[in-house]
Structures are given as structure tokens and as C-alpha cells.
Write an enzyme that holds these catalytic residues in place. Sequence first.
Site, mmCIF file in Angstrom:
data_model
loop_
_atom_site.group_PDB
_atom_site.id
_atom_site.type_symbol
_atom_site.label_atom_id
_atom_site.label_comp_id
_atom_site.label_asym_id
_atom_site.label_seq_id
_atom_site.Cartn_x
_atom_site.Cartn_y
_atom_site.Cartn_z
ATOM 1 N N HIS A 81 -0.690 4.623 7.386
ATOM 2 C CA HIS A 81 -0.025 5.200 6.219
ATOM 3 C C HIS A 81 0.351 6.668 6.394
ATOM 4 O O HIS A 81 -0.454 7.454 6.907
ATOM 5 C CB HIS A 81 -0.926 5.059 4.988
ATOM 6 C CG HIS A 81 -1.326 3.651 4.715
ATOM 7 N ND1 HIS A 81 -2.560 3.137 5.086
ATOM 8 C CD2 HIS A 81 -0.652 2.642 4.106
ATOM 9 C CE1 HIS A 81 -2.629 1.860 4.721
ATOM 10 N NE2 HIS A 81 -1.493 1.533 4.133
ATOM 11 N N ASP B 156 -3.636 8.058 7.934
ATOM 12 C CA ASP B 156 -4.504 7.158 8.697
ATOM 13 C C ASP B 156 -3.641 6.501 9.774
ATOM 14 O O ASP B 156 -2.521 6.945 10.032
ATOM 15 C CB ASP B 156 -5.243 6.156 7.804
ATOM 16 C CG ASP B 156 -4.317 5.197 7.052
ATOM 17 O OD1 ASP B 156 -3.148 5.043 7.460
ATOM 18 O OD2 ASP B 156 -4.764 4.587 6.058
ATOM 19 N N SER C 135 0.802 -1.230 0.000
ATOM 20 C CA SER C 135 0.000 0.000 0.000
ATOM 21 C C SER C 135 0.831 1.274 0.000
ATOM 22 O O SER C 135 0.309 2.345 -0.328
ATOM 23 C CB SER C 135 -0.938 0.013 1.214
ATOM 24 O OG SER C 135 -0.200 -0.116 2.418
#
Length: 353
Positions: free
Chosen positions: A331, A328, A38
Site C-alpha cells: 500500500h 507497507d 484496501s
Amino acid sequence: MSSESLCYCLLLIVGHFSLSASSTAAGKVSAIIVFGDSTVDPGNNNFIPTVAKGNFPPYGRDFDGGLATGRFSNGRLVTDFLSEGFGLPSSVPAYLDPSYTIDQLATGVSFASGGTGLDDLTAKIASVIPLSQQLEYFVEYKERLKVAKGESVANEIIAEALYIFSIGTNDFIVNYLVLPLRPTQYTPPEYVAHLIVLADTAVRDAYDLGARKIEFTGLAPFGCVPVARTLNHDKPGECNEEYNKLARRFNAELQEAMKKLNGELAGAQVVYAETYSLVSAIVANPSKYGFENVVQGCCGTGLIETSVLCGVDEPLTCPDAEKYVFFDSVHPSQRTYRIVADNILNNALKVFM
């Protein structure tokens, strides 16, 4: 020959070589080709059946047009900034996004999938794309490139492209440190060694497929991401130093493996990009880097939310993500990614500039 003619000829010769040098410098890297998780997934997960997505608000609110592309951040990722740094487009597209043509993918493409890892079991947990499948997509991409550009041009793009691997964190925080299977098979040092073998194999596979300029990114101190602080039962709210110790061990062995590969793979340049110390410095002294909050993510409460939970708690999202190290609970924010990208460009990737 008159002196005027001689001067004119000399100017032409100097101009020719100056132009050639600048053209070579500008075109040293033909494309950015990305494998990973990610941290470098620009939206591939949008096109597979998984809950690990970021294609809804508040994600992408600071991206061009405020578009939630599937990037797990408020804006651009490290690889987007790296692409721009090499004079290529300002964002690297997702391979599975059908809105991009092969001509657009010729200057950069990401096969990355949020939630994946070096260990195929990690990908299975979140139902995402394993690294082996990402490499298969690369084979498919090469064939599409040959059809669109012709074999000679396609081969040149593949040979001159920069290949970036950013992967490994999920093998710990989604797999080894959460589920019982791998800990019954491996001690922590054994599991790190297992992952390094997988990283070595992935680089060799990419090399066999034509990669010659390769960068493998080390892990950041994942024991300091907000969710790790929240779930730190021994010292709630503080970095989990046991997690960080694993990251450091992985990085040390990865760096050694990449150094060895650099010596073994003929005609290739393999570099290791160190990010741990920079992110540690930001976490230790956020105000020095212009940040106000390092303990929480911007979205939701910032303590536990990521992916769909960020969407659910969107009304709680902070007004200014620039002040947050993390967007978040896992991340980094776009601003953190930019700082990390600048550091990688000025250090590990300088050899390719």
C-alpha cells in the site's frame, strides 16, 4: 426610480446570482460514496472476522491524532483527499463503524473492504466483504438516510453524490496469480475480460440504485509494489513486468467499458480515472516527486510485510514515511495518495467540480 435606487437594485440582483453560482459550485457533489478494496477501506475490516486489518501501529501514525483507524497506510487515503477537495469532510468514514451517526455518513461513506475484489472468490480468500455485499450495504444506507433526512433530502443526496470504485488489484495478486483455480478456468486475457464484465455490472447496479456521478479508478502498476519486487524470481528486486502488463490490459478494457457506460446510462456521467502513468512516473523517478525510497515499504523490512506483519515488525518501521512511496509492501504512503488524489481531481473528476 432614482439612479441610486437603480444601482442598489442592480447590486442586489448581481449579488443574488453571484451567491447562487458560488453555492451551486460549492455544492455540486453532496457526498463521496465509496466501493472497493484496501486502497479505499477506512476501517470496515475492523468490524468483520478477518486477518486483513490495519487498526494497529504503525498504521495511522500520521493520521489525525496518530490513530490507527483501519486504513492501510500511515495516514489518509485518496478518497479522504478527494472528499476534502470537494469541500466535504477531510476523511470518509467506514460504514460499519458504529461510532458514526447517519448524519455524519450523509456527506460521505465507504463500504470498501481490504482484500476484496471484483471476483467474489477474491473476497472469500481473505474472508472480507464482496462487492455484492457492499452494494447491499448501500441499499441499507439509503433507507437509513431517508429515515434521518426525509425522502426528498435523501434522494437529493443520493442523486448528487460522487460514487467511487477502486478495486481489481487483489483479483490478480491475491487470486489469479497465486491460486490455481481461476487459471484453470481462464487464460489471462479471458480473466481480464471476466473482471471487466463484473465491473460493468457493479456500475449498472449502482446506477439502478440512484448513482449518477460515477468514477472508476484504473489499476496502478502493481508489479512494482515492494512485495512483487521481492517475489520476482526472474529479476529479484525489479518490477514484475508480466504483472504490469496485466494491469495495462485491465485498464485499457476498463476505460473502454466506462466510456460505453457513459453513453448508455441515461442521465449519468461515468468517468475513468487513470493512475497507472502517474504511479509509473513516480516509480521511475522518485526524487522528482520528493521520495527517496520506492523499492521498500516504510513498515518492517519493507520487503514483504503488510497488515499483521507490519504490527509484528513495528520496531523496524522507518522514521519518516514522507520519503517512501509505499508504507507497507503493498500500500502507498499518505504522501503518494495525496499526489494521486490531486491528479484525479485535476483530470478525471474535473467534470464534477
